[in-house]
Design an enzyme around this catalytic site. Sequence first.
Site, PDB file in Angstrom:
ATOM      1  CB  SER A  67      -0.919  -0.006   1.227  1.00 39.19           C
ATOM      2  OG  SER A  67      -0.137   0.016   2.412  1.00 39.19           O
ATOM      3  CE1 TYR A  68       1.791   7.694  -1.879  1.00 39.58           C
ATOM      4  CE2 TYR A  68       1.124   8.415   0.309  1.00 39.58           C
ATOM      5  CZ  TYR A  68       1.745   8.671  -0.899  1.00 39.58           C
ATOM      6  OH  TYR A  68       2.327   9.892  -1.129  1.00 39.58           O
TER       7      TYR A  68
END
Length: 500
Positions: free
Chosen positions: A102-103
Site C-alpha cells: 500500500s501507499y
Amino acid sequence: IQCFAPTPFWTIDATIQHQGQTYPLEYAKEKVPTIAGAAQISVDCKNALLEVANIETQTIQQPPPYPFDLSTLQSEAYRHFGYTPSRTLALAERLYLDALISYPRTSSQKLPPDIGYSEILRGIAARAEYRSLVSKLTNRTSRRPNQGPRQDSAHPAIYPTGESPKRRLLHHEADLLDLIIKRFMATFAESSLLETTKLILRKDQHSFFLKGSKLLRDGWIEFYRPYGSEPDQKLPDLRVGEKVPIKKIDAVEKFTEPPSRYNPNSLLRKMEDENLGTKATRAEIIEILYRRGYIKDVRIQATPVAAKIISILDRYCPMITSSVFTSRLETQMEEIRSGNATRREILANTLDCLRPIILHLISKEEALGTQLAEASAIQRKSNATFDYPCPSCGSKLTIIRSRASGKRFIGCAGYEKGCRFTLPLPQFGSLTITGKNCKVCGFQLITTRSGRWKHLTSCPRCYSNKHKGIAHVNDVNKPIRISSSASSSLLESAPLIEDQ
C-alpha cells in the site's frame, strides 16, 4: 560530546561454574566509584561459595507488534538491513508502484477491515515460503490485527497487497517486502509468553544476580522471524539454599562515555519526537544534510562548516535555528489541513515573526557573507585532504585538479620541496574521502557516487599498483627481435625450464 570529560569507575566481572558450564554474574552495584571499593569486593568474594538466597520468576505477555507506519518501517529496515531512511522510502515507493504494498507515506498504525484481510492472506499464501504460516493464521477463530494508536485520515498503515511480483525483485526490494509481509501476518497472531528468571546469590553483604529467560509460547514471534526472535538464556539448575563456587572475579576499570551520536535512524526518530518535518520529508532532509556536507559518517558528526553556520545564525537570528519555532510551524500547517486555522491567518502571523529577522539579516549581509565564505573554504579544504600521510615524504595528501587537463588526482603538499608522489582518481562522479582504510595497503579509501544510488568504494593506491603491474606484464610480453646468430648462442646458454 566534544566537551565530555570521562570519569573512571569499576565493575565486577565474575563467573560461576555449575555442572561443567560457566555462567556470567552481575554484581548488585552496576558501578563501583572507587578502585579501593572494587578491590575489596574482589578480595571478599575470591574463591567464595555463593548461596542461592532467592529465585524470582515472572511471566511476561508480549502483544503482537503494531502495523507499519513509515517511520517504524524505516526504523526496522535500518535495524535489520542497515538501509538509510531515504533508501527505505525509495524501495517502498518502488514496491508500491509495482502494486505489491500500500501507499508508504503514512503515519497510520491502523488496518481497516475494508482492505480485505482474507483476500490479502490468500494472496500471500500463493507463495510457498509463507503458505504454512498463513494456514496457521486462517485456523484462528479471531482475525483482527493489533492496531496502534496513530492514525492518518488519508491512508491506512502499510500492508502487502497479496499480489505476486510481476518481475524479479532486487534483493533489497525482496528483503523489504518480506519484512512488510511478516509484520502484517504478525499483527494477526496471538501474544507471545516469555518467562524470565532471576537468581539472587549472596556472600555476606555482597549480592550477585544471574538472569535468564525462556520462551513459553512463540505467538506472533513465529510469524515475524527472523526479525522478532527471542533467544533463550539458560540458567543452571539450582535451588534456594544451594551453594556454588565463584570461578573467577575481577575488578575492571572503565570510563563513563559521552552521549551516543545519532545515526540516520535515531536522528529520524528524534525529528519525529520534536515534530520537525513530516513523514514524507524527514528522510530527504537528512540526505540533503549529507549531500551538502553539513554532516558526515554513519555515526553522525557535524562538519566545521555546519558548526560555523549554526554559530552565525545563533548570533544573528536564533529563532531560525530554534526547533520550537519549526515545530510550531509544522503544528500550524497541520491545523490548516484539519480546518482549525486558515492559511491566510497562519501566513500573516509567520511573516510578522520573520520580517524583522530578514531585515536584520539584510543589514548584516556583507559580514555574514564573509564569515560563511571563510567557513566554506575551510570545509572544501578539509573535504579534499587525506588523513593518510604521503608515503614518500610524510606530508599531507590532497585532491588536486590539473589546470592544464582538468583531470583530478591525488598530489602531495610537499611538491615545492621536491616530492612527486601522485595517485590517479576516477574522473566521473562526486568524490568523498572516507574514514576507512584499505585492508591490503592501509591507504585511505574513497567513495565515488554517480547518480542517486550508484556508488563505488575503492583504494587509489591499490588501483595504481594494479595498473603498474599490468603495464609491467605487457612490457615483458612484447616480442623481441633477435638475430639468428644471437639466438643460437642464447639457446645454448639458457637453462631448461619445463613446459616453457
